[in-house]
Scaffold this active site. Structure first.
Site, PDB file in Angstrom:
ATOM      1  N   ASP A 212       0.845  -1.197   0.000  1.00  0.00           N
ATOM      2  CA  ASP A 212       0.000   0.000   0.000  1.00  0.00           C
ATOM      3  C   ASP A 212       0.881   1.249   0.000  1.00  0.00           C
ATOM      4  O   ASP A 212       1.859   1.318   0.738  1.00  0.00           O
ATOM      5  CB  ASP A 212      -0.904  -0.025   1.241  1.00  0.00           C
ATOM      6  CG  ASP A 212      -1.959   1.064   1.192  1.00  0.00           C
ATOM      7  OD1 ASP A 212      -3.038   0.817   0.619  1.00  0.00           O
ATOM      8  OD2 ASP A 212      -1.691   2.162   1.720  1.00  0.00           O
TER       9      ASP A 212
ATOM     10  N   HIS B 251      -5.038  14.838  -8.508  1.00  0.00           N
ATOM     11  CA  HIS B 251      -5.239  13.445  -8.912  1.00  0.00           C
ATOM     12  C   HIS B 251      -4.368  13.027 -10.092  1.00  0.00           C
ATOM     13  O   HIS B 251      -4.018  11.863 -10.234  1.00  0.00           O
ATOM     14  CB  HIS B 251      -6.721  13.190  -9.224  1.00  0.00           C
ATOM     15  CG  HIS B 251      -7.540  13.045  -7.988  1.00  0.00           C
ATOM     16  ND1 HIS B 251      -8.111  14.123  -7.339  1.00  0.00           N
ATOM     17  CD2 HIS B 251      -7.847  11.953  -7.234  1.00  0.00           C
ATOM     18  CE1 HIS B 251      -8.740  13.702  -6.255  1.00  0.00           C
ATOM     19  NE2 HIS B 251      -8.605  12.390  -6.174  1.00  0.00           N
TER      20      HIS B 251
ATOM     21  N   ASP C  10      -2.143   9.746 -10.152  1.00  0.00           N
ATOM     22  CA  ASP C  10      -2.147   8.726 -11.210  1.00  0.00           C
ATOM     23  C   ASP C  10      -0.723   8.400 -11.667  1.00  0.00           C
ATOM     24  O   ASP C  10      -0.381   7.234 -11.902  1.00  0.00           O
ATOM     25  CB  ASP C  10      -2.963   9.209 -12.416  1.00  0.00           C
ATOM     26  CG  ASP C  10      -4.464   9.124 -12.153  1.00  0.00           C
ATOM     27  OD1 ASP C  10      -4.842   8.561 -11.099  1.00  0.00           O
ATOM     28  OD2 ASP C  10      -5.246   9.598 -13.003  1.00  0.00           O
TER      29      ASP C  10
ATOM     30  N   GLU D  26      -4.895   2.296  -4.076  1.00  0.00           N
ATOM     31  CA  GLU D  26      -3.432   2.436  -4.043  1.00  0.00           C
ATOM     32  C   GLU D  26      -2.787   1.168  -3.484  1.00  0.00           C
ATOM     33  O   GLU D  26      -1.709   1.177  -2.945  1.00  0.00           O
ATOM     34  CB  GLU D  26      -3.031   3.669  -3.228  1.00  0.00           C
ATOM     35  CG  GLU D  26      -3.309   3.596  -1.741  1.00  0.00           C
ATOM     36  CD  GLU D  26      -4.679   4.157  -1.330  1.00  0.00           C
ATOM     37  OE1 GLU D  26      -5.625   4.094  -2.148  1.00  0.00           O
ATOM     38  OE2 GLU D  26      -4.791   4.622  -0.188  1.00  0.00           O
TER      39      GLU D  26
END
Ligand code: MG
Length: 300
Positions: free
Chosen positions: A173, A186, A190, A217
């Protein structure tokens, strides 16, 4: 498509094979030949084939039985089969189509009609393969998606069960990813997902290692035939490589992108479910987060 499409001709008559083979080669197909049903099955085992032209009357197993055996194999079931035969009775045609053939051409055949039908079905099969491959991919990161992961996990679980071997998994994670999205937007998030995915994918590099995007994620790595100690080494290599990317994230302790990892390994038993192994790794991931992130945790 740069690569030539391969057509498998299955016929016990060598004159038929020669005539058909010449026509197909002239139209830029690669031609593979089998002179009976069993040979056809062996050929499919070792050669990538895009379409099968299948005779019906042959010594040994006939074309219908050959078709049935191709269609019951999950690796081959989607390969288009066209029956090419002197049998013209409607009941035979129906039988062939019901066995899963895409088409049925009677001899003597018209060359242009045969070529047109072959072309159509080769193209449809190519589209099918493309869609099937895309259905297994995560659109953003271009590594395997959750759906593919679930299939591979079950396959590897059963393989390990048969071999009585180890199976290891890593749950991964990205630390403070939501804060990263809030701070940098964002699009930046990405980009980070893509870079992290590519890095993990590069480092889980043995042929049987498998990497997927598990969710948001989160990533998962399946390591067949791997004991916990080896899995921990791979996990630590991945952790360091992500740190070495040195992507800024001022929300983390280091001021850059880091990941937390949970590792678990087991020799599968019939009483255990594959998801239990994932749960174990997930609990260790939770521990890694709890203990300060940017670290690997496993059961002691
Ligand atoms: Mg024949």
């Amino acid at each position: 498509m740069n690569e030539k499409s391969s057509i498998l001709i299955v016929d016990d008559n060598s004159d038929n094979i020669r005539v058909l083979g010449t026509i197909l080669r002239q139209h830029n197909y690669r031609v593979v030949i089998a002179q009976n049903g069993l040979q056809a099955l062996k050929t499919l085992d070792i050669t990538k084939v895009d379409l099968v032209l299948l005779d019906i009357m042959m010594p040994g197993i006939d074309g219908f039985e050959t078709c049935r055996r191709i269609k019951e194999n999950t690796d081959w079931e989607a390969i288009p089969i066209i029956f090419l035969t002197a049998k013209v009775e409607e009941s035979e045609i129906v039988k062939g189509l019901e066995l899963g053939a895409v088409d049925y051409i009677t001899k003597p055949f018209n060359t242009q009609v045969l070529l047109a039908r072959v072309k159509t079905h080769v193209q449809l099969y190519q589209y099918y393969q493309l869609l099937r491959a895309q259905a297994c991919l995560d659109g953003l990161t271009q590594i395997a998606n959750r759906l593919k992961f679930e299939t591979v996990l079950v396959d590897e679980w059963h393989r390990a069960l048969r071999m009585e071997g180890y199976l290891a998994v890593l749950m991964i994670d990205i630390d403070y990813f939501k804060a990263l999205n809030d701070t940098y937007g964002h699009l930046a998030g990405d980009q980070v997902l893509k870079q992290v995915a590519a890095t993990i994918d590069k480092l889980a590099k043995r042929a049987s290692d498998f990497v997927a995007r598990y969710g948001g994620e989160e990533f998962v790595v399946i390591l067949p035939n791997t004991k916990l100690q080896e899995a921990l080494l791979i996990a630590e290599t991945i952790r360091r490589a992500i740190e070495a990317l040195a992507i800024e994230n001022k929300n983390t302790t280091l001021g850059q992108i880091t990941i937390s990892l949970g590792a678990a390994a087991t020799i599968p038993s019939a009483t255990m479910q594959p998801m239990q192994l994932i749960d174990k790794a997930d609990q260790q991931l939770f521990l890694a987060k709890h203990n300060g992130r940017n670290q690997v945790q496993s059961e002691k």
